[in-house]
Design a protein around this motif. Structure first.
Motif, short mmCIF file in Angstrom:
data_model
loop_
_atom_site.label_atom_id
_atom_site.label_comp_id
_atom_site.label_asym_id
_atom_site.label_seq_id
_atom_site.Cartn_x
_atom_site.Cartn_y
_atom_site.Cartn_z
N GLU A 130 7.41 7.10 4.02
CA GLU A 130 6.81 5.81 3.68
C GLU A 130 7.78 5.15 2.40
OE1 GLU A 130 3.40 8.11 5.09
OE2 GLU A 130 5.12 8.51 3.92
N CYS A 212 -8.20 7.68 5.94
CA CYS A 212 -7.61 6.40 5.07
C CYS A 212 -8.97 5.34 4.62
CB CYS A 212 -6.83 5.39 6.08
SG CYS A 212 -5.24 6.03 6.46
N VAL A 218 -5.73 6.38 -0.68
CA VAL A 218 -4.77 5.79 0.34
C VAL A 218 -4.57 4.42 0.50
CG1 VAL A 218 -4.28 6.07 2.94
CG2 VAL A 218 -5.57 7.83 1.81
N VAL A 222 1.27 3.87 5.53
CA VAL A 222 1.20 5.36 5.89
C VAL A 222 1.51 5.51 7.18
CG1 VAL A 222 -0.71 6.88 6.46
CG2 VAL A 222 -0.98 5.33 4.51
N LYS A 277 3.08 10.69 2.99
CA LYS A 277 1.83 10.38 2.13
C LYS A 277 0.63 10.99 2.57
CE LYS A 277 1.97 6.00 0.64
NZ LYS A 277 1.65 4.56 0.81
N ALA A 278 0.15 11.01 3.91
CA ALA A 278 -0.95 11.73 4.20
C ALA A 278 -0.80 13.34 3.88
CB ALA A 278 -1.14 11.59 5.68
#
Length: 300
Positions: A130, A212, A218, A222, A277-278
């Motif tokens: 990201e 999300c 968040v 993504v 990111k997740a």
């Protein structure tokens, strides 16, 4: 949670609506046409149209989240007219969401706006997350750049730009067509076989959207793709193994370009995108690698 969804009757949208209703959320599907009067709907499921919301946006007052999945399918020959529809459908739906949010007295806390993993352009050697810059190298990456720019006009506390990879499910999307040559004993690498495929199982795609919606940490881009992207060659081998079929019949790039035209870039180009990111925020994939996904998709 009260959630409004555009594109709620599509491939991903249908599965998302089901998941939200199963956890007893209230769901509003926004569509172009009205629901047939008297048609039976599930408990907690409501329908409205863009026209109704333009006249009375307050129908969505109190909605806590909006998921925008609307857009013309890219699975068609990319004529000039088709490309225009693909782009305009996404920009138009996103602009409509922005206007609805602007009209609401109580703004939703989060909007999840679909985007595409094509944001990074295509590459055989680079790995993207990201933090990587957007790069316009072809039609789809150009669409994603304009799509995300339009999403920036949505004035909410949290805006999530979900860059979706190739979503795999046995009953819909691209996978049945990808598996068909193998079922007919004609599967093999496409083009060089070295192009990357950033994919995600439908179940994980839905779980990631819910993640999300539910997690305030968040926001921003993504990557909606599995932690282990694969080359076209490795994807085909895993597919053949799961279905107990050979991976042997190569399809030349020039043939794909002849048959599909510019749309062949979906199969001949790609990017290696990681959902950093997740993962850093604690999301756990049920199908992190292609072999586990193929076992489920093949029913083995």
């Amino acid at each position: 949670m009260r959630v409004a969804i555009t594109g709620g009757t599509g491939f991903v949208g249908t599965a998302l609506v089901k998941a939200l209703l199963e956890r007893q959320d209230e769901v509003w599907i926004i569509s172009r046409t009205a629901k047939t009067p008297g048609a039976q709907t599930a408990k907690g499921l409501y329908y409205t149209t863009w026209t109704e919301l333009a006249e009375q946006p307050s129908k969505l007052e109190g909605v806590q989240a909006i998921v925008n999945l609307a857009g013309e399918s890219i699975n068609q020959r990319w004529t000039a007219a088709a490309k225009q529809r693909v782009l305009e459908s996404r920009l138009h739906a996103t602009a409509r969401v922005a206007r609805i949010v602007q009209e609401l007295k109580q703004k939703p806390e989060v909007v999840v706006n679909a985007s595409g993993i094509s944001a990074y352009g295509s590459s055989l050697s680079e790995t993207f997350d990201e933090s990587s810059p957007m790069n316009t190298t072809d039609f789809l990456s150009g669409v994603v750049r304009q799509w995300e720019k339009a999403a920036n006009a949505i004035e909410v506390e949290r805006l999530v730009k979900l860059r979706v990879g190739v979503v795999l499910n046995k009953k819909g999307g691209a996978f049945p067509l990808m598996a068909l040559p193998y079922k007919l004993y004609g599967g093999g690498p496409i083009g060089s076989g070295k192009q990357w495929l950033s994919w995600i199982h439908l179940e994980d795609m839905i779980r990631l959207i819910l993640f999300c919606l539910d997690n305030r940490g968040v926001q921003g881009p993504v990557n909606g793709s599995a932690p282990e992207p694969v080359t076209n060659e490795d994807f085909g081998r895993a597919l053949g193994k799961a279905f107990h079929k050979p991976h042997w019949f190569p399809v030349p790039a020039f043939l794909m370009k002849t048959v599909l035209g510019e749309m062949s870039s979906l199969l001949l180009d790609g990017q290696r995108a990681i959902p950093r990111k997740a993962l850093e925020l604690g999301f756990q994939f049920r199908y992190p690698d292609v072999d586990s996904a193929m076992k489920e998709l093949a029913g083995s």
